[in-house]
Motif scaffolding. Sequence first.
Motif, PDB file in Angstrom:
ATOM      1  N   CYS A 358     124.252   6.828 -45.849  1.00  0.00           N
ATOM      2  CA  CYS A 358     124.843   5.584 -45.346  1.00  0.00           C
ATOM      3  C   CYS A 358     125.920   5.113 -46.317  1.00  0.00           C
ATOM      4  CB  CYS A 358     123.737   4.540 -45.187  1.00  0.00           C
ATOM      5  SG  CYS A 358     124.369   2.911 -44.747  1.00  0.00           S
ATOM      6  N   HIS A 360     126.868   2.308 -46.984  1.00  0.00           N
ATOM      7  CA  HIS A 360     126.533   1.038 -47.638  1.00  0.00           C
ATOM      8  C   HIS A 360     125.324   1.170 -48.546  1.00  0.00           C
ATOM      9  CE1 HIS A 360     129.444  -0.614 -44.918  1.00  0.00           C
ATOM     10  NE2 HIS A 360     128.766  -0.114 -43.885  1.00  0.00           N
ATOM     11  N   CYS A 361     124.322   1.925 -48.122  1.00  0.00           N
ATOM     12  CA  CYS A 361     123.076   1.990 -48.881  1.00  0.00           C
ATOM     13  C   CYS A 361     123.065   3.133 -49.898  1.00  0.00           C
ATOM     14  CB  CYS A 361     121.884   2.136 -47.949  1.00  0.00           C
ATOM     15  SG  CYS A 361     121.881   0.884 -46.663  1.00  0.00           S
ATOM     16  N   HIS A 371     118.426   4.391 -38.773  1.00  0.00           N
ATOM     17  CA  HIS A 371     118.877   3.622 -39.932  1.00  0.00           C
ATOM     18  C   HIS A 371     119.931   2.594 -39.510  1.00  0.00           C
ATOM     19  CE1 HIS A 371     119.824   2.803 -44.165  1.00  0.00           C
ATOM     20  NE2 HIS A 371     121.083   2.750 -43.770  1.00  0.00           N
ATOM     21  N   CYS A 376     119.384  -0.461 -41.682  1.00  0.00           N
ATOM     22  CA  CYS A 376     120.451  -0.731 -42.663  1.00  0.00           C
ATOM     23  C   CYS A 376     120.597  -2.227 -42.947  1.00  0.00           C
ATOM     24  CB  CYS A 376     121.780  -0.159 -42.172  1.00  0.00           C
ATOM     25  SG  CYS A 376     123.067  -0.305 -43.419  1.00  0.00           S
TER      26      CYS A 376
HETATM   27 ZN   LIG Z   1     122.590   1.560 -44.621  1.00  0.00          ZN
END
Ligand SMILES: [Zn+2]
Length: 444
Positions: A358, A360-361, A371, A376
């Motif tokens: 991801c 962002h993660c 997710h 998320c």
């Molecule tokens: Zn994420």
Amino acid sequence: MSLLLEKHLFRAASRLATLPKSHPLHPIIRRAKRHYVKRHPAPIHHLLHRTGIFDTQLPYETIDVIRRRSTFEPTFSVHIPPDKQQALEEAKRRRHAYKVRVYSDGSGIDGQIGAAAALYINGRIKGKLFYHLGKATDHTVYEAELVGVLLAQHLLRSINQPFYRATIGLDNQAVILATQNQQPKPAHYLLDAIHSESMELMKKQSRMHTPTALRQPDWQPDDRGVFDLSIHWTPGHMDFTENEDIDGDAKTAAQGFTSPANKLPALLRKHPLPRSLSAARQANLADLKKRHTEQWKKSKRYTHRMKFIDPTMPSPKFLKSISNLTRPQAAIITQLRTGHAPLNEHLHRIKRSATPNCPHCGPGFTESVRHFLIQCRHHSRARYQMYRKLKRNAYNIEYLLQAPKAFPHVIKFIRDSNRLSNIFGDLETHPPKEQEAPNAAPQQ
Ligand SMILES: [Zn+2]
């Protein structure tokens, strides 16, 4: 693809099976169908064997290349009022205006097809005919409707008195319109029989209308315009008694009841009607659909993935549920369901992204459909909007991807999350109106 190929093979083979005797290919087909030659089989042997086109008891109907000349005028007129209400009024008017009336109908029930006709003189039933055509895999309801008209005309022919006008009522516009053209189509042999029967009817009436004294040695019976025969549309399910009665009679015929052979028109007396090309193709298509479902339920795509998303596939349900979405909206929903949405997990699999993680993660968090939609944390604000509408269902991935009610909220979530806007643009929540398209809101 393999089933599609079989469908085309069947179409080709069934066309060959309905060729008239005069066609140059006819003797070749007759020879090839006898047995599947082992040495040096030609494509035609493979075709006929593979499709099993001749593995039926009934011979196929013949579809001639030409019928009557195109300027042929039927010996009866047809009448189709513009709507059901007017048709009903016309049918009621005819009840009083016509001394001689016939109603006919064809019907299919429990996979069987039948036809019936009833003759009314001065408001009383004077005769009825029934004919059971056979299985729905060999015959169509359309054919039964045509047989019904044939029975109706035969009832009129059984009247041994001159009359000046008669009307035939039936509830099928397609059949009435089909009597007006001379194109070669499936079941046209029945239309030809209807025209011939009608001419015989005119001849018989002509003989009775003409006084014996006038019949000189060179006198010929007229075959058209002797009396006024019209076929009119009586819409079904409108509480018109004659119509409802004949509908019941046609169902009786479909259940296997046939009038004694000597009462029937010559065409129906001896042999069962040949197998219909349309019915054969419909039966083949139904078989292919069944096989498709079986193959699909066994395939990996189903057992590994689709079973968990939508076990009812293949069905028209999903197509119906996306029918009021725009094209990009429907595309993203489909991609999320199949796992082909342009999220990093899928992009990495098809080598379009360096990482499945991801954005962002980061590491340890694969950007899967689950997710993105549920886990998320970057999209939690957008998800909260979805939660307000769907409550706990907003965390149920099966619900989000299966329930048509959830689709607008999922689309709004994708829009709010801004994750896929570079690919899908602005997924408007409402289908765009044609005029306003150029002024769509600029995307963030
Ligand atoms: Zn994420």
